[in-house]
Design an enzyme around this catalytic site. Structure first.
Site, PDB file in Angstrom:
ATOM      1  CB  SER A 267       3.141   2.753 -14.171  1.00  0.00           C
ATOM      2  OG  SER A 267       2.721   4.094 -14.371  1.00  0.00           O
ATOM      3  CE  LYS A 268      -2.675  -2.341 -15.061  1.00  0.00           C
ATOM      4  NZ  LYS A 268      -1.810  -2.902 -14.017  1.00  0.00           N
TER       5      LYS A 268
END
Length: 482
Positions: free
Chosen positions: A256-257
């Site tokens: 994820s980010k």
RNA sequence: GGCGUGUUCGUCUAGCGGCCUAGGACAUCGCCCUCUCAAGGCGAAGAUCACGGGUUCAAAUCCCGUACACGCCA
């Protein structure tokens, strides 16, 4: 039968690494088997779907060098024998299929509200029963239904899962996986808003578009039995399924980010090559028996098949991607390198006809880079005023005797004919010998005076490309500082 | 909570009952090459094959259980 695969993104954001790999595998599988690769936009989430996302996704896939035979042409139009490829344009079809299931007694209206469902689930958990919808609305009488309607309740539609038996998914990667039907909740196929749910639209479209192989992420494995039952209920033959393992961040959680760049386009701007990206992504969850690492040109298409797919999740390792990018960069022909480097040079203010020509400077330094974005920094020494790094100035230039060497060489350069790499090396080595200096005592100060740095292009090549006038000028300027 | 999936060097992986004192690649470290930086060559270190039981003459490989991780139901 020709193979037909598809990638079906929801346009609710950028194409991320995981989606890119799914796209790649579908594309590789189709191309390897001379089949057809289709793109379908699953835009039934009206709130979150945007045209910008469609654009970003199409751009990302194109940048990766993956082409689709059927699907969107741009954000609103599409092309192909099974058009439209935007789900919002196929709502009639979904409604028709829902109708068919209701008429056959295989689906029913459910009036339960979110709150009621939550309460049911909590009660089930408290009593340690499986938290599966109990199917209470299936038994509603016409009168009860009328009451709910009168109360303004909008029903969703649920598909009745058989209450006994088991459903077996024969997955191409994971083998036979069986599910107990009693534990499968009646799947919502139409939302209270009237729109289809993901799991339903996907089934209807995969059948309508004659998809033969559904290659998708592991997160869909649990939905597959219900989907398979749906195919059967509609009288259709299901496609073959292949569920890919997930891609994880370095800490083992889903990528994820917070793990850094996850959007494909970010890798483009960071200076990665599409071919390296494909190569690396292909190896995240797939391998050959000889553990081969590098694939160029059409080699992936020739070699790829679902047989080599991994069941367990893989951690995304940008360091390895970066290494691989360097390998691909070095494999590029000069023309290609220049074409790929151009936007990065331009962004650094290096564009147009320059002296010396970019062709020469990039030719000298390009292959030493790992990222396209590294190139400007390596060639800028030819174009910008010399700036001495502390290490260059204090560690190399400010040494006894250096000034004399630089001035000597400045004079020497004036007389080198023809002015070129070969002659320069010959003369300068001759100078070292005549002065009884070790080559290092001359070469290092020379490089530093010319570039301001302690590392850089091969010395005589740099002098040739820089040209006599600039070389002499830089030597004198450096000497003047000492 | 239920169900499902998975677990081989730090990371990606090879391995599908004997070739495994577990192979390759990235990263790390050392040496070589060399006008520097890269690249390249050579080498080192790094995995009691998650754990515990079985089956077998023989298991990383087959079976069962446990733990943990992830996914779905949400």
């Amino acid at each position: 039968m020709t193979i037909r695969t598809r990638f079906a993104p929801s346009p609710t954001g950028f194409l991320h690494i995981g989606g890119a790999r799914t796209t790649l595998y579908n594309w590789l599988f189709a191309r390897h088997h001379k089949g057809t690769f289709i793109l379908r936009i699953e835009d039934t989430d009206e709130v979150r779907s945007t045209e910008d996302s469609v654009t970003a996704i199409l751009d990302s896939i194109s940048w990766l060098g993956l082409d689709w035979d059927e699907g969107p042409v741009d954000e609103t139009t599409d092309r192909g024998p099974y058009a439209p490829y935007y789900q919002m344009k196929r709502l009639d079809l979904y409604r028709k299929c829902v109708r068919q299931l209701i008429d056959a007694g295989l689906a029913y209206a459910c009036y339960c509200t979110k709150e009621e469902l939550d309460a049911m689930r909590k009660a089930a958990v408290a009593e340690k029963r499986p938290a599966v919808y109990d199917g209470r609305c299936k038994k509603l009488t016409d009168r009860q239904k009328a009451e709910h309607e009168a109360a303004g309740r909008k029903p969703s539609v649920r598909f009745s899962i058989p209450e006994t038996g088991e459903t077996v998914v024969d997955d191409m990667i994971r083998g036979r996986v069986s599910f107990d039907n009693r534990l499968l909740p009646d799947l919502i196929i139409q939302k209270a808003t009237g729109g289809p749910t993901y799991n339903f639209a996907c089934v209807v479209d995969d059948h309508a578009m004659e998809i033969t192989h559904v290659i998708r992420g592991d997160e869909h494995l649990s939905n597959t039995p219900a989907q398979q039952l749906l195919y059967a209920a509609l009288g259709w033959t299901p496609p073959k399924f292949a569920h890919l393992s997930m891609i994880l961040g370095p800490d083992g959680s889903k990528l994820s980010k917070r793990h850094g760049a996850t959007s494909v386009l970010e890798y483009k701007t960071a200076g990665f090559l599409p071919s390296a990206m494909r190569n690396y992504l292909a190896l995240l969850g797939w391998s050959t028996t000889d553990s081969r690492q590098l694939f160029f040109g059409s080699e992936l298409v020739e070699t790829f098949d679902l047989g080599g797919c991994q069941k367990n999740p893989a951690v995304f390792d940008q360091t390895k991607l970066t290494w691989m990018n360097g390998e691909h960069l070095r494999k590029l022909g000069h023309e290609e390198l220049m074409r790929h480097a151009e936007p990065f040079l331009k962004a650094a203010g290096l564009a147009g006809p320059l002296d010396p020509p970019l062709d020469l400077t990039v030719g000298l330094e390009g292959e030493k880079c790992k990222l396209l974005a590294d190139i400007p920094g390596r060639v800028e020494i030819f174009y910008k005023d010399v700036v001495f790094t502390p290490k260059a100035l204090d560690g190399v230039l400010k040494k006894p005797g250096v000034k004399e060497v630089l001035l000597d060489l400045a004079g020497l350069l004036e007389g080198v004919e023809p002015y070129g790499e070969k002659a320069l090396e010959e003369k300068i080595r001759g100078y070292c010998e005549a002065k009884a200096l070790k080559t290092g005592q001359v070469f290092h100060p020379l490089r530093t005076a010319l570039s301001g740095r302690t590392e850089g292009p091969t010395l005589f090549g740099m002098m040739e490309v820089l040209g006599r006038a600039k070389s002499v000028g830089r030597l004198k300027a450096a000497a003047a500082l000492l």
